[in-house]
Design a protein around this motif. Sequence first.
Motif, PDB file in Angstrom:
ATOM      1  N   GLN A  27      41.571  44.711  28.296  1.00 50.53           N
ATOM      2  CA  GLN A  27      41.374  43.987  29.814  1.00 50.53           C
ATOM      3  C   GLN A  27      42.478  43.052  30.187  1.00 50.53           C
ATOM      4  O   GLN A  27      42.783  43.159  31.250  1.00 50.53           O
ATOM      5  CB  GLN A  27      40.338  42.817  29.359  1.00 50.53           C
ATOM      6  CG  GLN A  27      39.750  41.853  30.381  1.00 50.53           C
ATOM      7  CD  GLN A  27      38.835  42.660  31.431  1.00 50.53           C
ATOM      8  OE1 GLN A  27      38.030  43.077  30.766  1.00 50.53           O
ATOM      9  NE2 GLN A  27      39.176  42.426  32.700  1.00 50.53           N
ATOM     10  N   ARG A  28      43.225  42.709  29.286  1.00 47.90           N
ATOM     11  CA  ARG A  28      44.499  41.929  29.525  1.00 47.90           C
ATOM     12  C   ARG A  28      45.594  43.167  30.152  1.00 47.90           C
ATOM     13  O   ARG A  28      46.197  42.837  31.183  1.00 47.90           O
ATOM     14  CB  ARG A  28      45.148  41.250  28.183  1.00 47.90           C
ATOM     15  CG  ARG A  28      46.552  40.360  28.419  1.00 47.90           C
ATOM     16  CD  ARG A  28      46.907  39.894  27.340  1.00 47.90           C
ATOM     17  NE  ARG A  28      47.263  40.612  26.420  1.00 47.90           N
ATOM     18  CZ  ARG A  28      47.795  40.087  25.180  1.00 47.90           C
ATOM     19  NH1 ARG A  28      47.765  38.638  25.102  1.00 47.90           N
ATOM     20  NH2 ARG A  28      48.202  41.066  24.323  1.00 47.90           N
ATOM     21  N   GLN A  29      45.689  44.163  29.713  1.00 50.31           N
ATOM     22  CA  GLN A  29      46.551  45.229  30.077  1.00 50.31           C
ATOM     23  C   GLN A  29      46.245  45.696  31.551  1.00 50.31           C
ATOM     24  O   GLN A  29      47.141  45.826  32.277  1.00 50.31           O
ATOM     25  CB  GLN A  29      46.561  46.499  29.252  1.00 50.31           C
ATOM     26  CG  GLN A  29      47.326  46.117  27.626  1.00 50.31           C
ATOM     27  CD  GLN A  29      48.726  46.178  27.950  1.00 50.31           C
ATOM     28  OE1 GLN A  29      49.106  44.934  27.783  1.00 50.31           O
ATOM     29  NE2 GLN A  29      49.573  46.977  28.096  1.00 50.31           N
ATOM     30  N   LEU A  30      44.883  45.962  31.564  1.00 49.86           N
ATOM     31  CA  LEU A  30      44.296  46.563  33.013  1.00 49.86           C
ATOM     32  C   LEU A  30      44.766  45.495  34.230  1.00 49.86           C
ATOM     33  O   LEU A  30      45.152  45.845  35.364  1.00 49.86           O
ATOM     34  CB  LEU A  30      43.003  46.746  32.907  1.00 49.86           C
ATOM     35  CG  LEU A  30      42.584  47.937  32.208  1.00 49.86           C
ATOM     36  CD1 LEU A  30      41.110  48.124  32.268  1.00 49.86           C
ATOM     37  CD2 LEU A  30      43.335  49.243  33.019  1.00 49.86           C
ATOM     38  N   SER A 203      57.322  37.370  29.527  1.00 45.54           N
ATOM     39  CA  SER A 203      56.765  37.122  28.247  1.00 45.54           C
ATOM     40  C   SER A 203      55.446  36.278  28.705  1.00 45.54           C
ATOM     41  O   SER A 203      55.343  35.312  29.442  1.00 45.54           O
ATOM     42  CB  SER A 203      57.597  36.033  27.443  1.00 45.54           C
ATOM     43  OG  SER A 203      58.678  36.773  27.122  1.00 45.54           O
ATOM     44  N   ARG A 204      54.490  36.657  28.176  1.00 44.50           N
ATOM     45  CA  ARG A 204      53.220  36.209  28.416  1.00 44.50           C
ATOM     46  C   ARG A 204      53.145  34.686  27.941  1.00 44.50           C
ATOM     47  O   ARG A 204      53.638  34.429  26.953  1.00 44.50           O
ATOM     48  CB  ARG A 204      51.960  36.739  27.677  1.00 44.50           C
ATOM     49  CG  ARG A 204      51.697  38.232  28.238  1.00 44.50           C
ATOM     50  CD  ARG A 204      50.457  38.944  27.777  1.00 44.50           C
ATOM     51  NE  ARG A 204      50.396  40.242  28.164  1.00 44.50           N
ATOM     52  CZ  ARG A 204      50.502  41.431  27.525  1.00 44.50           C
ATOM     53  NH1 ARG A 204      51.275  41.653  26.575  1.00 44.50           N
ATOM     54  NH2 ARG A 204      50.256  42.540  28.419  1.00 44.50           N
ATOM     55  N   LYS A 205      52.292  33.672  28.677  1.00 42.50           N
ATOM     56  CA  LYS A 205      52.272  32.509  28.473  1.00 42.50           C
ATOM     57  C   LYS A 205      51.753  32.247  27.401  1.00 42.50           C
ATOM     58  O   LYS A 205      52.272  31.254  26.475  1.00 42.50           O
ATOM     59  CB  LYS A 205      51.428  31.786  29.569  1.00 42.50           C
ATOM     60  CG  LYS A 205      52.228  31.755  31.192  1.00 42.50           C
ATOM     61  CD  LYS A 205      51.691  31.074  32.164  1.00 42.50           C
ATOM     62  CE  LYS A 205      52.407  30.975  33.541  1.00 42.50           C
ATOM     63  NZ  LYS A 205      51.591  30.214  34.341  1.00 42.50           N
ATOM     64  N   ASP A 206      50.458  33.030  26.762  1.00 46.66           N
ATOM     65  CA  ASP A 206      50.035  32.646  25.494  1.00 46.66           C
ATOM     66  C   ASP A 206      50.557  33.281  24.296  1.00 46.66           C
ATOM     67  O   ASP A 206      50.426  33.172  23.440  1.00 46.66           O
ATOM     68  CB  ASP A 206      48.599  33.064  25.675  1.00 46.66           C
ATOM     69  CG  ASP A 206      48.579  34.638  25.809  1.00 46.66           C
ATOM     70  OD1 ASP A 206      49.536  35.209  26.070  1.00 46.66           O
ATOM     71  OD2 ASP A 206      47.495  35.123  25.820  1.00 46.66           O
TER      72      ASP A 206
END
Length: 228
Positions: A27-30, A203-206
Amino acid sequence: MSRSGKDPDKRVRKARGRTASSTRWLQRQLNDPYVRQAKAEGWRSRAAFKLIELDERFGLIRPAQRVIDLGIAPGGWSQVVRKVAPKAAVVGIDLLPTEPIDGVTIFEMDFMDDQAPAKLEAALEGPPDLVLSDMAANTVGHKQTDHLRTMGLVEAAADFAIATLAPGGAFVAKVLAGGTDTELLALLKRHFTAVKHAKPPASRKDSSEWYVIAQGFKGRGQEATEEE
């Protein structure tokens, strides 16, 4: 289309045997704009944008004539180096297989192998101006253990950089939340004129990842006394 005129978030259809975590990852990749942009621009991974952003801030790549890429797979960082400094010699290493990259020598082996440093140096035919490390240990789910395993790789990469870099060279490595351990940070400050931490926008915030950037290698035997 939604009432706002924007496309709704893409949803991942449930598949038999897929875990909840893998579904969330898909889901995150999409829905990740960096993933979409990487595909559109021909980068092998979204990580390419992390190096692009670090380079824009710190001017790492253009001065380099020889570059070593530790943890090269899938090759996004070396792609960036080749684009920014097309005449630079580039050598990479990774346990994982990496598709060939024009102008890059790739070793499929463990960087912790005793023979790895000598192979990298021999292939480069001269001291590197830039050592990049995007290495991270495979996680086991225990936060402290994962941190120690990854920092062990960072320390090995730093030791390698200090042993091989040309005077004035730079070292960049991925570290985890909390930044570089005190002893390693002190080591870098003794051997480099500037040491900073940065979290590039890509870089992803999480994500717990940060990067340590050490520039202005003083040369072996030229390190200053440890700063207070």
